[in-house]
Design a protein around this motif. Structure first.
Motif, PDB file in Angstrom:
ATOM      1  N   HIS A   1     102.517  52.146  22.315  1.00  0.00           N
ATOM      2  CA  HIS A   1     101.437  51.322  22.853  1.00  0.00           C
ATOM      3  C   HIS A   1     100.310  51.273  21.820  1.00  0.00           C
ATOM      4  O   HIS A   1     100.256  52.101  20.903  1.00  0.00           O
ATOM      5  CB  HIS A   1     100.920  51.922  24.171  1.00  0.00           C
ATOM      6  CG  HIS A   1     100.594  53.387  24.065  1.00  0.00           C
ATOM      7  ND1 HIS A   1      99.464  53.866  23.431  1.00  0.00           N
ATOM      8  CD2 HIS A   1     101.274  54.484  24.492  1.00  0.00           C
ATOM      9  CE1 HIS A   1      99.449  55.173  23.477  1.00  0.00           C
ATOM     10  NE2 HIS A   1     100.544  55.588  24.107  1.00  0.00           N
TER      11      HIS A   1
ATOM     12  N   THR B   1      96.452  52.605  11.952  1.00  0.00           N
ATOM     13  CA  THR B   1      97.169  52.486  13.221  1.00  0.00           C
ATOM     14  C   THR B   1      97.319  51.011  13.602  1.00  0.00           C
ATOM     15  O   THR B   1      96.747  50.120  12.971  1.00  0.00           O
ATOM     16  CB  THR B   1      96.428  53.215  14.352  1.00  0.00           C
ATOM     17  OG1 THR B   1      95.153  52.572  14.563  1.00  0.00           O
ATOM     18  CG2 THR B   1      96.186  54.677  13.998  1.00  0.00           C
ATOM     19  N   ASN B   2      98.110  50.780  14.663  1.00  0.00           N
ATOM     20  CA  ASN B   2      98.286  49.424  15.211  1.00  0.00           C
ATOM     21  C   ASN B   2      98.728  48.419  14.139  1.00  0.00           C
ATOM     22  O   ASN B   2      98.264  47.269  14.120  1.00  0.00           O
ATOM     23  CB  ASN B   2      96.993  48.935  15.885  1.00  0.00           C
ATOM     24  CG  ASN B   2      96.574  49.824  17.033  1.00  0.00           C
ATOM     25  OD1 ASN B   2      97.404  50.439  17.695  1.00  0.00           O
ATOM     26  ND2 ASN B   2      95.276  49.916  17.271  1.00  0.00           N
TER      27      ASN B   2
ATOM     28  N   LEU C   1      96.824  51.951  19.958  1.00  0.00           N
ATOM     29  CA  LEU C   1      95.945  53.120  19.919  1.00  0.00           C
ATOM     30  C   LEU C   1      94.497  52.678  19.801  1.00  0.00           C
ATOM     31  O   LEU C   1      94.197  51.595  19.318  1.00  0.00           O
ATOM     32  CB  LEU C   1      96.313  54.020  18.722  1.00  0.00           C
ATOM     33  CG  LEU C   1      97.773  54.464  18.607  1.00  0.00           C
ATOM     34  CD1 LEU C   1      97.922  55.479  17.480  1.00  0.00           C
ATOM     35  CD2 LEU C   1      98.276  55.049  19.915  1.00  0.00           C
TER      36      LEU C   1
ATOM     37  N   HIS D   1     103.006  50.205  14.437  1.00  0.00           N
ATOM     38  CA  HIS D   1     103.251  51.447  13.719  1.00  0.00           C
ATOM     39  C   HIS D   1     101.952  52.118  13.280  1.00  0.00           C
ATOM     40  O   HIS D   1     100.904  51.469  13.195  1.00  0.00           O
ATOM     41  CB  HIS D   1     104.095  51.200  12.459  1.00  0.00           C
ATOM     42  CG  HIS D   1     105.497  50.757  12.740  1.00  0.00           C
ATOM     43  ND1 HIS D   1     105.823  49.434  12.954  1.00  0.00           N
ATOM     44  CD2 HIS D   1     106.661  51.451  12.847  1.00  0.00           C
ATOM     45  CE1 HIS D   1     107.120  49.330  13.171  1.00  0.00           C
ATOM     46  NE2 HIS D   1     107.649  50.540  13.115  1.00  0.00           N
ATOM     47  N   THR D   2     102.060  53.407  13.016  1.00  0.00           N
ATOM     48  CA  THR D   2     100.964  54.180  12.429  1.00  0.00           C
ATOM     49  C   THR D   2     101.459  54.749  11.103  1.00  0.00           C
ATOM     50  O   THR D   2     102.565  55.283  11.024  1.00  0.00           O
ATOM     51  CB  THR D   2     100.530  55.332  13.352  1.00  0.00           C
ATOM     52  OG1 THR D   2      99.821  54.786  14.480  1.00  0.00           O
ATOM     53  CG2 THR D   2      99.608  56.306  12.621  1.00  0.00           C
TER      54      THR D   2
ATOM     55  N   TYR E   1     105.102  56.264  11.817  1.00  0.00           N
ATOM     56  CA  TYR E   1     105.387  56.497  13.239  1.00  0.00           C
ATOM     57  C   TYR E   1     105.485  55.154  13.961  1.00  0.00           C
ATOM     58  O   TYR E   1     104.731  54.224  13.673  1.00  0.00           O
ATOM     59  CB  TYR E   1     104.267  57.309  13.893  1.00  0.00           C
ATOM     60  CG  TYR E   1     104.124  58.709  13.372  1.00  0.00           C
ATOM     61  CD1 TYR E   1     104.725  59.787  14.026  1.00  0.00           C
ATOM     62  CD2 TYR E   1     103.379  58.977  12.224  1.00  0.00           C
ATOM     63  CE1 TYR E   1     104.587  61.084  13.565  1.00  0.00           C
ATOM     64  CE2 TYR E   1     103.236  60.273  11.744  1.00  0.00           C
ATOM     65  CZ  TYR E   1     103.839  61.319  12.419  1.00  0.00           C
ATOM     66  OH  TYR E   1     103.706  62.599  11.950  1.00  0.00           O
ATOM     67  N   LYS E   2     106.384  55.092  14.919  1.00  0.00           N
ATOM     68  CA  LYS E   2     106.497  53.910  15.773  1.00  0.00           C
ATOM     69  C   LYS E   2     105.684  54.152  17.041  1.00  0.00           C
ATOM     70  O   LYS E   2     105.843  55.169  17.701  1.00  0.00           O
ATOM     71  CB  LYS E   2     107.971  53.680  16.131  1.00  0.00           C
ATOM     72  CG  LYS E   2     108.221  52.442  16.973  1.00  0.00           C
ATOM     73  CD  LYS E   2     109.712  52.288  17.240  1.00  0.00           C
ATOM     74  CE  LYS E   2     110.000  51.086  18.119  1.00  0.00           C
ATOM     75  NZ  LYS E   2     111.455  50.940  18.386  1.00  0.00           N
ATOM     76  N   GLN E   3     104.795  53.227  17.346  1.00  0.00           N
ATOM     77  CA  GLN E   3     103.923  53.381  18.510  1.00  0.00           C
ATOM     78  C   GLN E   3     104.570  52.832  19.783  1.00  0.00           C
ATOM     79  O   GLN E   3     105.240  51.803  19.751  1.00  0.00           O
ATOM     80  CB  GLN E   3     102.592  52.652  18.280  1.00  0.00           C
ATOM     81  CG  GLN E   3     101.783  53.208  17.130  1.00  0.00           C
ATOM     82  CD  GLN E   3     100.506  52.408  16.887  1.00  0.00           C
ATOM     83  OE1 GLN E   3      99.960  52.432  15.797  1.00  0.00           O
ATOM     84  NE2 GLN E   3     100.013  51.700  17.903  1.00  0.00           N
TER      85      GLN E   3
ATOM     86  N   HIS F   1      98.410  61.061  20.413  1.00  0.00           N
ATOM     87  CA  HIS F   1      98.644  59.631  20.609  1.00  0.00           C
ATOM     88  C   HIS F   1     100.082  59.301  20.997  1.00  0.00           C
ATOM     89  O   HIS F   1     100.474  58.138  20.963  1.00  0.00           O
ATOM     90  CB  HIS F   1      98.252  58.874  19.340  1.00  0.00           C
ATOM     91  CG  HIS F   1      96.794  58.969  19.015  1.00  0.00           C
ATOM     92  ND1 HIS F   1      95.820  58.391  19.798  1.00  0.00           N
ATOM     93  CD2 HIS F   1      96.137  59.610  18.015  1.00  0.00           C
ATOM     94  CE1 HIS F   1      94.627  58.643  19.277  1.00  0.00           C
ATOM     95  NE2 HIS F   1      94.795  59.390  18.212  1.00  0.00           N
TER      96      HIS F   1
ATOM     97  N   LEU G   1     102.952  59.748  19.597  1.00  0.00           N
ATOM     98  CA  LEU G   1     103.692  59.044  18.552  1.00  0.00           C
ATOM     99  C   LEU G   1     105.112  59.580  18.366  1.00  0.00           C
ATOM    100  O   LEU G   1     105.954  58.919  17.759  1.00  0.00           O
ATOM    101  CB  LEU G   1     102.938  59.149  17.213  1.00  0.00           C
ATOM    102  CG  LEU G   1     101.568  58.472  17.157  1.00  0.00           C
ATOM    103  CD1 LEU G   1     100.892  58.768  15.821  1.00  0.00           C
ATOM    104  CD2 LEU G   1     101.711  56.969  17.365  1.00  0.00           C
TER     105      LEU G   1
END
Length: 208
Positions: A166, A127-128, A168, A101-102, A162-164, A192, A194
């Motif tokens: 991949h 991030t991540n 970042l 997540h971010t 935010y759900k990633q 990114h 997102l």
């Protein structure tokens, strides 16, 4: 055993099982209904506060973002003193293991809501984040507590999750001086991939 007694016991057991199933289904429906209503309230709060569209476009929340400072919890628009939020809060949400997540915190009212020429002021970007362990994420922009100038009224401080899709690889951003000004949350999310936020929370604060 008397056949009639056996038959009565079977009927009684069936009634008990059926009743349990009805209660279970009913509770499940109630839980889903309450969750939907809760997320609808969250979305409505962002729209009423005009964080939609000042920070992000309209979105459909799916995660409850809990934000807690040392002495106060953030609850969709409650007012805190800047000193209450001087240090990074504990932020938590429910998620599956391994999901990244971010987390972004931004102030769209810089230097004031009536003159937001520095919108958005970047207060925090991580991030991540594995699961909801913010401490294990990559701090792109270190936490900076709210500092609304005197005479500028209430400022809104939004937390966006935010759900990633991949990992970042964003470089660290400076948080000194004017470096936090004019941070485009939408552009960052677009860059990114997102998508829309999956959850959010916010508080307001004014100069003290």
């Amino acid at each position: 055993m008397d056949p009639r007694s056996w038959k009565s016991r079977v009927i009684a057991t069936s009634i008990i099982i059926l009743g349990a199933l009805v209660i279970r289904v009913s509770l499940g429906f109630s839980s889903d209904h309450n969750s939907s209503r809760h997320f609808a309230t969250m979305a409505s709060a962002f729209e009423k506060a005009e964080l939609v569209p000042d920070v992000v476009n309209a979105f459909t929340p799916a995660v409850d973002v809990e934000v807690e400072y040392a002495k106060h919890k953030v609850h969709q628009g409650n007012e805190l003193k800047p000193s209450d939020a001087a240090h990074a809060p504990r932020v938590h949400w429910q998620t599956a293991p391994g999901v990244l997540h971010t987390l972004i915190m931004a102030d769209p009212d810089a230097p004031s809501r009536h003159d937001p020429k520095y919108r958005n002021w970047r207060h925090w970007v991580v991030t991540n984040i594995p699961g909801s362990d913010v401490a294990k994420g990559h701090t792109v922009s270190p936490y900076v507590g709210p500092g609304p100038p005197k005479g500028t009224g209430l400022h809104r401080y939004a937390f966006l999750l935010y759900k990633q899709a991949h990992p970042l690889h964003e470089q660290v951003m400076s948080a000194k001086g004017m470096d936090g000004a004019s941070f485009d949350v939408r552009e960052f999310a677009k860059k990114h991939q997102l998508g829309d936020p999956v959850g959010g929370n916010y508080f307001v604060a004014q100069h003290e």
